[in-house]
Design an enzyme around this catalytic site. Structure first.
Site, PDB file in Angstrom:
ATOM      1  N   LYS A 120      -8.080  -1.448   2.589  1.00 41.94           N
ATOM      2  CA  LYS A 120      -7.882  -0.373   1.674  1.00 41.94           C
ATOM      3  C   LYS A 120      -8.958   0.869   1.597  1.00 41.94           C
ATOM      4  O   LYS A 120      -8.605   1.870   1.454  1.00 41.94           O
ATOM      5  CB  LYS A 120      -8.308  -1.181   0.382  1.00 41.94           C
TER       6      LYS A 120
ATOM      7  N   GLN B  50     -10.056  -7.758  -6.433  1.00 44.09           N
ATOM      8  CA  GLN B  50      -9.315  -8.413  -5.659  1.00 44.09           C
ATOM      9  C   GLN B  50      -9.190 -10.027  -5.891  1.00 44.09           C
ATOM     10  O   GLN B  50     -10.057 -10.807  -6.225  1.00 44.09           O
ATOM     11  CB  GLN B  50     -10.055  -8.462  -4.199  1.00 44.09           C
TER      12      GLN B  50
ATOM     13  N   ASP C 113      -3.046  -1.824  -9.586  1.00 45.55           N
ATOM     14  CA  ASP C 113      -2.574  -2.848  -8.998  1.00 45.55           C
ATOM     15  C   ASP C 113      -1.276  -3.193 -10.054  1.00 45.55           C
ATOM     16  O   ASP C 113      -0.456  -3.996  -9.505  1.00 45.55           O
ATOM     17  CB  ASP C 113      -3.404  -4.254  -9.129  1.00 45.55           C
TER      18      ASP C 113
END
Length: 293
Positions: A52, A96, A119
């Protein structure tokens, strides 16, 4: 058979985003900034977060990586989130997953400012997605929609069978494809571990989205001719012929199913690369929204 090439498609999307970022900055706007928090040393998570960060560089974003130890308390993690929530320079951020067992994932996701939740996991964004309102669609389902769109796979009036009911893929996918949208208007059946006569159902499917995490579970005798197959699964399987001792496989027995499919995603190189590209797309959207306020 046409391969739905996520690697190539995600590279195209990153080029488009890079162009958009240049134009956005030329008009006097700030550089989009994506942050990520990672707790602990999970190998797959570290690899994914590093990818990322690299992707951010490629499209001209700024990126921040906050690394916390396994021992980090839930309270300390919530404090880090509170700081990012009010930091005007950060347009979007992710925590994450998975998190260490002593931390309540749901509590953490609830703490993220929905306007920065690139997200798309916050209940506010999930609710807006379910109502077909403008919002952040979580990156994997968003990537699947984009692949189907760019390869002109017809979904309207088709029977889609979704295998798996996770909040990350199965559940949002079943909602999105049944909605009145360009890539949508499908009749969707969602299957899971309690589904009976699964083979009977998959044999009726025009499109199969496999997200169950069981390697090579979908065999050729479970699909009909001219099916479209989206394989979301990725599992390491021991393979002594490989230098690293393993190979990556999906939920679909690719070699045998591909012979019957009109469209199919490879593993790796299918859905995975699309996920990062769509996270970047969501971050640019967050930045643009903020500049309009």
């Amino acid at each position: 058979m046409i391969l739905l090439d996520g690697k190539k498609t995600s590279a195209d999307i990153k080029e488009e985003i890079a162009l958009e970022v240049r134009e956005f900055k030329n008009n006097g706007n700030k550089t989009p900034h994506l942050a990520a928090i990672i707790v602990g040393n999970d190998g797959a998570s570290i690899t994914y977060v590093n990818a990322k960060v690299k992707a951010c560089e490629r499209v001209g974003f700024e990126s921040s990586l906050i690394r916390l130890s396994d021992e980090t308390s839930e309270e300390d993690l919530l404090n880090e989130i509170a700081i990012l929530n009010v930091d005007n320079d950060i347009d979007g951020f992710i925590v994450q997953l998975p998190l260490p067992k002593h931390i309540d994932e749901q509590k953490i996701l609830m703490a993220i400012n929905p306007d920065k939740d690139v997200d798309g996991f916050h209940p506010t964004n999930v609710g807006k997605m379910a109502l077909n309102l403008p919002t952040f669609i979580s990156a994997t389902p968003f990537g699947i929609l984009e692949l189907l769109d760019r390869y002109n796979v017809e979904t309207s009036g088709k029977h889609v069978v979704v295998l798996g009911r996770s909040h990350i893929v199965g559940s949002p996918m079943s909602i999105l494809l049944s909605q009145k949208r360009k890539v949508g208007n499908a009749t969707v059946t969602m299957c899971h571990s309690r589904t009976k006569n699964l083979k009977e159902i998959t044999l009726q499917a025009d499109i199969i989205i496999a997200a169950i995490g069981i390697p090579e579970y979908i065999k050729a005798d479970m699909v009909k001719e001219h099916v479209t197959v989206i394989d979301v699964g990725i599992t390491r399987v021991a393979d002594s012929s490989k230098k690293n001792g393993f190979r990556l496989v999906g939920d679909v027995a690719f070699d045998e199913v591909a012979k019957k499919a009109d469209f199919i995603t490879p593993v790796p190189g299918g859905v995975g690369p699309m996920t990062i590209a769509m996270l970047l797309k969501n971050t640019l959207l967050a930045c643009k929204r903020k500049s309009q306020n």
